[in-house]
Design an enzyme around this catalytic site. Structure first.
Site, PDB file in Angstrom:
ATOM      1  N   ASP A 199       0.895  -1.252   0.088  1.00 51.38           N
ATOM      2  CA  ASP A 199       0.116   0.053   0.040  1.00 51.38           C
ATOM      3  C   ASP A 199       1.020   0.947   0.099  1.00 51.38           C
ATOM      4  OD1 ASP A 199      -2.385  -1.327  -0.104  1.00 51.38           O
ATOM      5  OD2 ASP A 199      -2.423  -1.625   2.216  1.00 51.38           O
ATOM      6  N   LYS A 259       0.843  -7.978  -2.518  1.00 51.49           N
ATOM      7  CA  LYS A 259      -0.649  -7.536  -2.747  1.00 51.49           C
ATOM      8  C   LYS A 259      -0.573  -6.168  -3.339  1.00 51.49           C
ATOM      9  CE  LYS A 259      -4.107  -6.354   0.305  1.00 51.49           C
ATOM     10  NZ  LYS A 259      -4.597  -5.319  -0.249  1.00 51.49           N
ATOM     11  N   ASP A 312      -5.711  -6.790  -5.704  1.00 51.86           N
ATOM     12  CA  ASP A 312      -6.909  -6.658  -4.732  1.00 51.86           C
ATOM     13  C   ASP A 312      -7.674  -5.672  -5.172  1.00 51.86           C
ATOM     14  OD1 ASP A 312      -8.499  -6.934  -2.423  1.00 51.86           O
ATOM     15  OD2 ASP A 312      -6.988  -5.833  -1.016  1.00 51.86           O
ATOM     16  N   LYS A 339     -11.273  -5.740  -5.432  1.00 52.55           N
ATOM     17  CA  LYS A 339     -12.643  -5.778  -4.936  1.00 52.55           C
ATOM     18  C   LYS A 339     -13.842  -5.367  -5.503  1.00 52.55           C
ATOM     19  CE  LYS A 339     -10.688  -5.370  -0.053  1.00 52.55           C
ATOM     20  NZ  LYS A 339      -9.615  -4.678  -0.070  1.00 52.55           N
ATOM     21  N   ASP A 378     -20.451  -4.768  -8.435  1.00 49.18           N
ATOM     22  CA  ASP A 378     -20.951  -3.972  -9.729  1.00 49.18           C
ATOM     23  C   ASP A 378     -22.051  -4.864 -10.456  1.00 49.18           C
ATOM     24  OD1 ASP A 378     -21.916  -1.989 -11.789  1.00 49.18           O
ATOM     25  OD2 ASP A 378     -19.666  -1.174 -11.343  1.00 49.18           O
ATOM     26  N   ILE A 379     -22.745  -4.344 -11.520  1.00 50.54           N
ATOM     27  CA  ILE A 379     -23.800  -5.218 -11.849  1.00 50.54           C
ATOM     28  C   ILE A 379     -23.037  -6.462 -12.670  1.00 50.54           C
ATOM     29  CG2 ILE A 379     -25.552  -3.547 -12.209  1.00 50.54           C
ATOM     30  CD1 ILE A 379     -24.600  -3.317 -15.249  1.00 50.54           C
ATOM     31  N   ASN A 427     -23.055  -7.878 -15.474  1.00 46.27           N
ATOM     32  CA  ASN A 427     -22.485  -7.534 -16.745  1.00 46.27           C
ATOM     33  C   ASN A 427     -20.881  -7.059 -16.545  1.00 46.27           C
ATOM     34  OD1 ASN A 427     -22.281  -7.699 -19.774  1.00 46.27           O
ATOM     35  ND2 ASN A 427     -22.459  -5.571 -19.411  1.00 46.27           N
ATOM     36  N   THR A 428     -21.094  -5.901 -15.976  1.00 47.96           N
ATOM     37  CA  THR A 428     -19.612  -5.251 -15.492  1.00 47.96           C
ATOM     38  C   THR A 428     -18.627  -5.987 -15.071  1.00 47.96           C
ATOM     39  OG1 THR A 428     -21.076  -3.372 -15.647  1.00 47.96           O
ATOM     40  CG2 THR A 428     -18.814  -3.097 -14.658  1.00 47.96           C
ATOM     41  N   THR A 476     -12.338  -6.818   7.240  1.00 42.31           N
ATOM     42  CA  THR A 476     -11.673  -6.656   8.725  1.00 42.31           C
ATOM     43  C   THR A 476     -11.888  -5.660   9.492  1.00 42.31           C
ATOM     44  OG1 THR A 476      -9.527  -6.582   7.718  1.00 42.31           O
ATOM     45  CG2 THR A 476     -10.306  -9.054   8.142  1.00 42.31           C
ATOM     46  N   ARG A 515      -1.799  -9.221  13.189  1.00 44.19           N
ATOM     47  CA  ARG A 515      -1.107  -8.264  14.316  1.00 44.19           C
ATOM     48  C   ARG A 515       0.052  -9.129  15.234  1.00 44.19           C
ATOM     49  NH1 ARG A 515      -2.135  -5.253  10.435  1.00 44.19           N
ATOM     50  NH2 ARG A 515      -3.029  -3.355  10.843  1.00 44.19           N
ATOM     51  N   GLY A 535       0.291  -5.654   6.168  1.00 49.86           N
ATOM     52  CA  GLY A 535       0.552  -4.209   5.430  1.00 49.86           C
ATOM     53  C   GLY A 535       1.112  -3.581   6.430  1.00 49.86           C
ATOM     54  N   ARG A 536       0.770  -2.544   7.152  1.00 50.95           N
ATOM     55  CA  ARG A 536       1.576  -1.431   7.846  1.00 50.95           C
ATOM     56  C   ARG A 536       2.659  -2.043   9.217  1.00 50.95           C
ATOM     57  NH1 ARG A 536      -4.087   1.256   8.843  1.00 50.95           N
ATOM     58  NH2 ARG A 536      -4.845  -0.821   8.589  1.00 50.95           N
TER      59      ARG A 536
HETATM   60  O1  C5P Z   1      -1.767  -2.295   7.119  1.00 51.70           O
HETATM   61  P1  C5P Z   1      -2.832  -3.600   7.264  1.00 51.70           P
HETATM   62  O2  C5P Z   1      -1.883  -4.817   7.689  1.00 51.70           O
HETATM   63  O3  C5P Z   1      -4.159  -3.386   7.971  1.00 51.70           O
HETATM   64  O4  C5P Z   1      -3.274  -4.113   5.627  1.00 51.70           O
HETATM   65  C1  C5P Z   1      -4.173  -5.057   5.209  1.00 51.70           C
HETATM   66  C2  C5P Z   1      -4.326  -5.021   4.033  1.00 51.70           C
HETATM   67  O5  C5P Z   1      -5.577  -5.897   3.519  1.00 51.70           O
HETATM   68  C3  C5P Z   1      -4.837  -3.646   3.067  1.00 51.70           C
HETATM   69  O6  C5P Z   1      -4.415  -3.462   2.026  1.00 51.70           O
HETATM   70  C4  C5P Z   1      -6.470  -3.804   2.944  1.00 51.70           C
HETATM   71  O7  C5P Z   1      -6.920  -3.236   1.938  1.00 51.70           O
HETATM   72  C5  C5P Z   1      -6.461  -5.397   2.893  1.00 51.70           C
HETATM   73  N1  C5P Z   1      -7.965  -5.889   3.215  1.00 51.70           N
HETATM   74  C6  C5P Z   1      -8.438  -6.058   4.523  1.00 51.70           C
HETATM   75  N2  C5P Z   1      -9.632  -6.606   4.790  1.00 51.70           N
HETATM   76  C7  C5P Z   1     -10.271  -7.236   3.893  1.00 51.70           C
HETATM   77  C8  C5P Z   1      -9.835  -7.449   2.469  1.00 51.70           C
HETATM   78  C9  C5P Z   1      -8.549  -6.659   2.332  1.00 51.70           C
HETATM   79  O8  C5P Z   1      -7.568  -5.431   5.437  1.00 51.70           O
HETATM   80  N3  C5P Z   1     -11.415  -7.842   4.068  1.00 51.70           N
END
Ligand code: C5P
Length: 237
Positions: A12, A34, A61, A63, A66-67, A69-70, A119, A180, A209-210
């Protein structure tokens, strides 16, 4: 798949240069990345292609919701790029069946993952959406629906992984964000799990992520996650 492939790092970042610098620092410690909505607008697809060329696995990722067809046509486009995983929202059968049609029409091997309940959402957030279900109930309902629609797996919290495994089968992929270590900040995540608990509950992949990308020493942080994952994988075998 190796134990190292279980860790997926969420790239990210708002520029390709920053994301590439992170990949460089993480080196061989991380084999699965990701690419999400933030990096998408900074040549995220170009970087994802480079990562594949360099032998990494890539989870797109996006996500989609939409309808039908899209979704079908957008999934056909995204799946034809040949990345490993692609997300759509798992709210309803029409969306998920359209995604499967789109992927199959593209003749792609990309695995489709349905996002069950983000989440970052808790019971109060679902009440606000007029849902009578708690997060675990809605997650299990959506995971079963995804399985019935021919989707390859789901994104959910590690807290729900065991029930999802019981409601589906051994081949169904369970990918868990909100991971975490006990010393990490939760940030905006509501349903968090430690790496050990997520693996114990049957998660195939952990998205982090973070706690890694924001660490003073990202490679050291990634190694700590790999160690926690490996210890739990070894304990189970
Ligand atoms: O920084 P952190 O560990 O919270 O990042 C989690 C990553 O997982 C983010 O990129 C977030 O968009 C993604 N994500 C999420 N929960 C979901 C689906 C994807 O946190 N249900």
């Amino acid at each position: 798949m190796t134990a190292t492939d279980k860790l997926i790092v969420a790239l990210d970042r708002s520029t390709r240069a920053e994301a590439e610098a992170l990949v460089e620092v993480l080196g061989p410690t991380v084999t699965f990345y990701k690419v999400g909505l933030e990096l998408l607008f900074a040549d995220g697809i170009g970087l994802a292609e480079k990562l594949k060329q360099d032998g990494k696995n890539v989870f797109l990722d996006l996500k989609f919701l939409d309808i039908a067809n899209t979704v079908e046509r957008a999934v056909a486009q995204a799946a034809s790029l040949g990345f490993d995983y692609l997300t759509i929202h798992g709210h309803d059968a029409k969306t998920m069946k359209a995604a499967v049609r789109g992927r199959d029409h593209a003749g792609s091997h990309t695995k489709l993952l349905a996002v069950t309940v983000l989440t970052s959402l808790d019971a109060d957030d679902l009440k606000q959406q007029q849902s009578r279900m708690t997060p675990p109930e809605l997650v299990i309902h959506r995971a079963s629906l995804a399985h019935d629609c021919g989707i390859d797996g789901v994104v959910a919290s590690g807290q729900e992984a065991k029930s999802i495994r019981n409601a589906t089968n051994e081949d169904f992929l369970i990918v868990t964000p909100g991971i975490r270590l006990p010393t990490d900040e939760a940030g905006d995540q509501a349903r968090v799990t430690t790496p050990a608990d997520a693996i114990k509950a049957g998660a195939n992949h952990l998205v982090v992520g973070r706690p890694i990308t924001g660490a003073d020493d990202p490679a050291k942080a990634a190694k700590a996650f790999n160690l926690a994952i490996n210890q739990q994988v070894d304990a189970a075998s």
